[in-house]
Scaffold this active site. Structure first.
Site, PDB file in Angstrom:
ATOM      1  N   LYS A   2       0.839  -1.192   0.000  1.00  0.00           N
ATOM      2  CA  LYS A   2       0.000   0.000   0.000  1.00  0.00           C
ATOM      3  C   LYS A   2       0.880   1.250   0.000  1.00  0.00           C
ATOM      4  O   LYS A   2       1.875   1.316   0.732  1.00  0.00           O
ATOM      5  CB  LYS A   2      -0.896  -0.024   1.242  1.00  0.00           C
ATOM      6  CG  LYS A   2      -1.935   1.080   1.332  1.00  0.00           C
ATOM      7  CD  LYS A   2      -2.825   0.840   2.556  1.00  0.00           C
ATOM      8  CE  LYS A   2      -3.892   1.913   2.723  1.00  0.00           C
ATOM      9  NZ  LYS A   2      -4.785   1.624   3.868  1.00  0.00           N
TER      10      LYS A   2
ATOM     11  N   SER B 244      -9.403   1.557   3.191  1.00  0.00           N
ATOM     12  CA  SER B 244      -8.619   2.375   2.293  1.00  0.00           C
ATOM     13  C   SER B 244      -7.625   1.561   1.469  1.00  0.00           C
ATOM     14  O   SER B 244      -7.062   2.064   0.493  1.00  0.00           O
ATOM     15  CB  SER B 244      -7.877   3.447   3.103  1.00  0.00           C
ATOM     16  OG  SER B 244      -6.995   2.867   4.051  1.00  0.00           O
TER      17      SER B 244
ATOM     18  N   SER C 107      -9.593  -0.729   7.490  1.00  0.00           N
ATOM     19  CA  SER C 107      -9.078  -0.718   6.122  1.00  0.00           C
ATOM     20  C   SER C 107      -8.378  -2.001   5.717  1.00  0.00           C
ATOM     21  O   SER C 107      -8.100  -2.210   4.531  1.00  0.00           O
ATOM     22  CB  SER C 107      -8.112   0.457   5.937  1.00  0.00           C
ATOM     23  OG  SER C 107      -8.788   1.679   6.066  1.00  0.00           O
TER      24      SER C 107
END
Length: 605
Positions: free
Chosen positions: A81, A155, A179
């Protein structure tokens, strides 16, 4: 689900590493396969930056000179990420104006590389990790791997869809409010959210620094647990790091007790299919032998409201306040609206919320006195991208119904696929337990996921049979505990600190009495009595190395003693007993059948 790829290809970390070690597949071939799949998948919104393929293959070829047997992630392609630093890639947090070039790896990425993993790209996310939807990024909206019309979940949108689409078998996300769990459900994969501080956050762009976790996406629980074991451990570079020993995977405990909300407390926002899928998951747990125990979910909901209505929004503001002042238009409008509110909070409001949170934490601790883990929906429903774009804040908030309270209460979590509904939408459950029970969640979660017989991710890959667990070492000694050393109880950390391993929950033979002693912390005393004059008492069997067993026994204070305990099935092993001389002032609590039930009643009384 989209069909592609035969199940004969190694897709999981376990299968890929086994093929690499056997020489039937080289790391370079695996890396090349990932890049071909990325081209075929053709989603320009998934990656923010992608490594040059020749460079990644060259690194894979160099692995041949290393000892594969000592590299648990030997040649495994991984994506990260893009709020986590990785050398060779810019870190953007999905905001081009914020972008910087890190000078070294985050600790988590460094440990993955040391284990033989090859980092091939940085993935898209809800900007500054603010959101559970995956649509708040200037780099576009990653395509859900299961259904094109669904949001990918955020997210950690790109990281989850990359695993769901089988581009890589492992990715890193982050989890502050869900997330690492919501996008796992929406892509039919496993999402592991470790205990706070178990994986260092050094090199992570914070969302809420006191609550942030680096999380793991994988196709199976065993793969996720392996990745956690590689990254877990204290780190001097992270002041929030904690030394939390990670125990091994164990068989499904006998007498497993799972918490479920009281009747009427669950929220599905009218989604009857999700409600039915959750009920089906509970039936599956019952068929696996678990006992379902009702608990009050309302204090957990109250905690969840604190996350965005309380002062923790100020932590998000701290990260981007300079950018808000100098270039506010560079921030996604929804992210800007949420984060700017953090500037208006006062110190008095912060302390008021901290006081309330501490009270809620105590309530949560009492909830777990007679429950091993909670089992909740990962999210109450699923939404399409069109629905979220039309109502971005409210629908995002709904998705956090069962996730927002977790890090505030210092719980660990494991999101599991549970069902693909008749409308093709995946549904998942999440196991939650107090910090430090990560291995327990993985041990029970792997059995549940295997029992669903769901295919992995979006590509129709069949689950392999569960790998057998390692046999007990000859060096290990079992010990029976009946009181404060039980899982989740006051002194269980002493066993955890010695790398103790929970083997099973069982009962004594029916010739024991249990007494509540006047000690601090409270402890029971177990006493052997004449046949027919006692009862069968609940206990747990833990396993310690011989050296740890010696340390543990030497530290036991009077009036406790170690003696031989007989079990209901006829076995005998070492365990806690009490010196009978001290029982004159002790309360006989044998009728409770165990320490947990006594402590639970004491807490409510």
């Amino acid at each position: 689900m989209r069909a592609e790829m035969g199940a004969e290809q190694p897709e999981t970390i376990a299968a890929i590493v086994a093929a690499h070690r056997a020489g039937t597949l080289t790391p370079a071939q695996t890396i090349a396969r990932s890049y071909q799949r990325i081209r075929d998948h053709n989603d320009p919104a998934l990656f923010i930056s992608l490594r040059d393929e020749k460079d990644a293959i060259a690194e894979a070829e160099k692995l041949a000179a290393k000892d594969a047997a000592h590299l648990p992630l030997y040649g495994v392609p991984v994506v990260v990420k893009d709020n986590i630093d990785a050398l060779g890639f810019p870190t953007t947090a999905a905001c081009p104006a914020f972008s910087y070039t890190p000078t070294h790896d985050s600790t988590a990425v460094l440990r993955l590389r040391a284990a033989g993993a090859i980092i091939i790209g940085k993935t898209n996310l809800d900007q500054f990790a603010t959101g559970l939807v995956g649509v708040r990024s200037p780099y576009g909206i990653p395509r859900n791997s299961i259904r094109d019309d669904l949001i990918p979940g955020g997210s950690s949108s790109g990281s989850a869809t990359a695993v769901g689409a089988a581009l890589v078998p492992l990715s890193l996300g982050t989890d502050t409010a869900g997330s690492g769990r919501v996008p796992a459900m929406l892509n039919n994969i496993v999402g592991l959210k470790p205990s706070l501080g178990m994986i260092s956050t050094a090199g992570l762009v914070p969302a809420c620094r006191t609550l942030d976790c680096i999380s793991v996406f994988a196709l199976t629980v065993d793969d996720a647990a392996l990745a956690l074991s590689v990254m877990a451990g204290p780190d001097q570079a992270d002041p929030f790091s904690r030394d939390r020993p990670l125990g091994p995977l164990t068989p499904l405990p006998a007498n497993l007790r799972l918490g479920v909300p009281r009747n009427g407390q669950l929220i599905f926002f009218g989604d009857k299919k999700a409600e039915a899928a959750y009920a089906d998951a509970l039936k599956r747990w019952t068929s696996l032998g678990a006992t379902l125990v009702e608990f009050d979910l309302e204090p957990f909901y109250e905690t969840a409201r604190l996350l965005y209505e309380g002062p923790w929004v100020a932590e998000r503001y701290l990260v981007i306040r300079n950018l808000l002042a100098s270039a506010p238009d560079s921030i996604h409008p929804v992210t800007r609206e949420i984060t700017a509110a953090g500037a208006r909070l006062t110190a008095a409001e912060t302390f008021s919320a901290l006081y309330r949170l501490q009270g809620l934490r105590r309530i949560a601790e009492r909830t777990f006195t007679n429950i091993d883990a909670l089992v909740l929906p990962t999210a109450p429903t699923a939404y399409t991208t069109a629905q979220v774009l039309a109502n971005p804040v409210e629908l995002n908030s709904r998705l956090g119904t069962y996730t927002n309270f977790v890090n505030l209460l210092d719980l660990c979590g494991l999101a599991l696929p549970a069902e693909v509904r008749s409308d093709g939408i995946p549904f998942g459950i999440t196991l939650l337990a107090p910090a430090g029970r990560d291995a327990l969640l993985a041990s029970i979660g792997r059995v549940f996921h295997a029992d669903t017989k769901l295919t992995l991710g979006a590509k129709g890959v069949t689950q392999a049979p569960l790998a057998p667990l390692p046999a007990n070492s000859d060096d290990e000694i079992p010990i029976a505990v009946v009181g404060a050393h039980l899982s989740g109880m006051a002194l269980n950390g002493e066993l955890q600190a010695l790398n103790g391993r929970l083997v099973e929950a069982t009962r004594t033979a029916a010739d024991y009495k249990l007494y509540a002693l006047g000690t601090t912390p409270p402890k029971p005393g177990l006493l052997r009595v004449e046949a027919g004059k006692g009862a069968s008492i609940e206990l747990e069997i833990w396993s310690l190395s011989s050296s740890a067993f010696g340390k543990f026994v030497n530290a036991i204070p009077a009036p406790m003693a170690i003696g031989t305990v007989r079990l209901a099935d006829g076995r005998s092993l070492k365990g806690f007993l009490v010196e009978p001389e001290v029982l004159g002032a002790a309360r006989d609590i044998t009728s409770y059948g165990g320490w947990r039930k006594y402590m639970a009643e004491k807490a409510t009384g």
